[in-house]
Scaffold this motif. Structure first.
Motif, PDB file in Angstrom:
ATOM      1  N   PRO A 176       0.879  -1.329   0.077  1.00 47.39           N
ATOM      2  CA  PRO A 176      -0.078   0.088   0.058  1.00 47.39           C
ATOM      3  C   PRO A 176       0.925   1.133   0.073  1.00 47.39           C
ATOM      4  O   PRO A 176       1.731   1.385   1.026  1.00 47.39           O
ATOM      5  N   TYR A 178       0.741   5.831  -0.820  1.00 46.70           N
ATOM      6  CA  TYR A 178      -0.224   6.788  -1.058  1.00 46.70           C
ATOM      7  C   TYR A 178       0.332   7.569  -2.405  1.00 46.70           C
ATOM      8  O   TYR A 178       1.403   7.520  -2.938  1.00 46.70           O
ATOM      9  N   SER A 179      -0.928   7.954  -3.127  1.00 51.58           N
ATOM     10  CA  SER A 179      -0.552   8.786  -4.397  1.00 51.58           C
ATOM     11  C   SER A 179      -0.004  10.121  -3.918  1.00 51.58           C
ATOM     12  O   SER A 179      -0.072  10.442  -2.579  1.00 51.58           O
ATOM     13  N   TRP A 184      -5.574   8.796  -2.981  1.00 49.68           N
ATOM     14  CA  TRP A 184      -5.480   7.106  -3.200  1.00 49.68           C
ATOM     15  C   TRP A 184      -4.220   6.315  -2.334  1.00 49.68           C
ATOM     16  O   TRP A 184      -3.345   7.039  -2.375  1.00 49.68           O
ATOM     17  N   ILE A 185      -4.674   5.143  -2.021  1.00 50.94           N
ATOM     18  CA  ILE A 185      -3.796   4.161  -1.884  1.00 50.94           C
ATOM     19  C   ILE A 185      -3.533   3.246  -2.835  1.00 50.94           C
ATOM     20  O   ILE A 185      -4.663   2.668  -3.250  1.00 50.94           O
ATOM     21  N   TYR A 186      -2.497   3.167  -3.392  1.00 43.65           N
ATOM     22  CA  TYR A 186      -2.184   1.926  -4.563  1.00 43.65           C
ATOM     23  C   TYR A 186      -1.731   0.801  -3.786  1.00 43.65           C
ATOM     24  O   TYR A 186      -0.996   1.064  -2.990  1.00 43.65           O
ATOM     25  N   ARG A 200      -6.320   0.116  -6.528  1.00 42.82           N
ATOM     26  CA  ARG A 200      -6.176   1.536  -5.704  1.00 42.82           C
ATOM     27  C   ARG A 200      -7.690   1.677  -4.869  1.00 42.82           C
ATOM     28  O   ARG A 200      -8.616   1.180  -5.332  1.00 42.82           O
TER      29      ARG A 200
END
Length: 294
Positions: A176, A178-179, A184-186, A200
């Motif tokens: 996980p 962060y963008s 978002w969390i990818y 995401r």
């Protein structure tokens, strides 16, 4: 869990890939120690890697290495991410499965996890929010034979407070991150297809979206600082987990177009190659590690 080591006849190579010229430059190589998971410092003056349970600085121009002297830090693994302040790094450790805040200049460390949440979680860090207030990580439970029984994405404040579990799918999830805008969390998950694909979700765990639709087994999405590109690790079809010593590809997503990534690098590696974000501050280059056999 002991730190990873090289196999007989194996070499550890740290590389930098330039996305504009599509060229790769060898930073350094060694047959004596296995290094993993480079982070690129905000000052553009060092790559931070782990090796033999320690954290190391590597000059990307000269390849010169030096260990970071730290007090109170158990042996680290390949899950470490820079604090947005540029002066610290958060690192996961092997012996106690906790996450620590570490000064890059050396000195005393501070334990973050273990104050809230399940006490028997092993915590593998992958993301720090752009404002530095939250950490996104994988919380792993093991069974009575010390095998991984579950792996869910969790978030906790960088002060060790406000634990939240975001996923509860009962399938392997990891990576996980962060963008850059924090929206978002990818991550990678088997929830959509039965093998790891990139997805995401919002930082509260809502609005999960699948991004890759490939037969390859896709792990560890890393966004460039400008948010326009991403790189992830693609294993051959049928791979289980994210093992070491496999023929893998680093896939480059350009202009946020996840449906048509291109192969940036083909190499022998996998575990340790690009577990954490290794983009340069200018969003033009990323670092990675290969482990060829001679």
């Amino acid at each position: 869990m002991a730190p990873r080591t090289l196999k007989p006849g194996q070499i550890c190579q740290v590389w930098i890939h330039d996305t504009e010229t599509r060229e790769d430059r060898l930073v350094f190589e060694t047959c004596d120690r296995l290094f993993e998971a480079p982070n690129w410092t905000l000052q553009n003056d060092a790559l931070i890697l782990n090796g033999d349970g320690l954290l190391w600085r590597c000059d990307p121009a000269t390849g010169q290495l030096s260990s970071i002297p730290l007090e109170g830090l158990p042996p680290v693994n390949n899950d470490h991410v820079l604090d947005p302040n540029g002066r610290h790094i958060f690192a996961s450790t092997n012996d106690d499965g906790q996450i620590y805040r570490v000064p890059l200049a050396g000195g005393h460390v501070v334990q973050i996890t273990g104050k809230e949440g399940p006490k028997d979680l092993l915590n593998f860090l992958h993301g720090v929010s752009p404002n530095g207030k939250d950490l996104a990580y994988v919380g792993v439970l093991t069974d009575d034979k010390e095998r991984f029984a579950s792996a869910e994405i969790c978030v906790i404040g960088s002060d060790g407070q406000n634990f939240r579990q975001l996923t509860d799918d009962g399938v392997p999830t990891d990576g996980p991150e962060y963008s850059p805008d924090g929206a978002w969390i990818y991550f990678n998950t088997e929830a959509f297809s039965g093998h790891a694909q990139i997805a995401r979700m919002r930082p509260d765990g809502s609005d999960a979206q699948r991004l890759t639709y490939s037969k390859t087994v896709d792990w560890f999405p890393h966004m460039s600082p400008d948010g326009q590109q991403a790189v992830y690790l693609a294993y051959p079809e049928g791979t289980e987990g994210h093992p070491a010593n496999k023929p893998v590809k680093l896939m480059l997503v350009e202009d946020r177009n996840w449906t048509e990534p291109r192969i940036a690098v083909s190499l022998f590696g996998g575990q340790g190659t690009i577990n954490v974000n290794s983009w340069s501050p200018d969003s033009r280059r990323f670092a990675y590690v290969s482990y060829p056999m001679t």
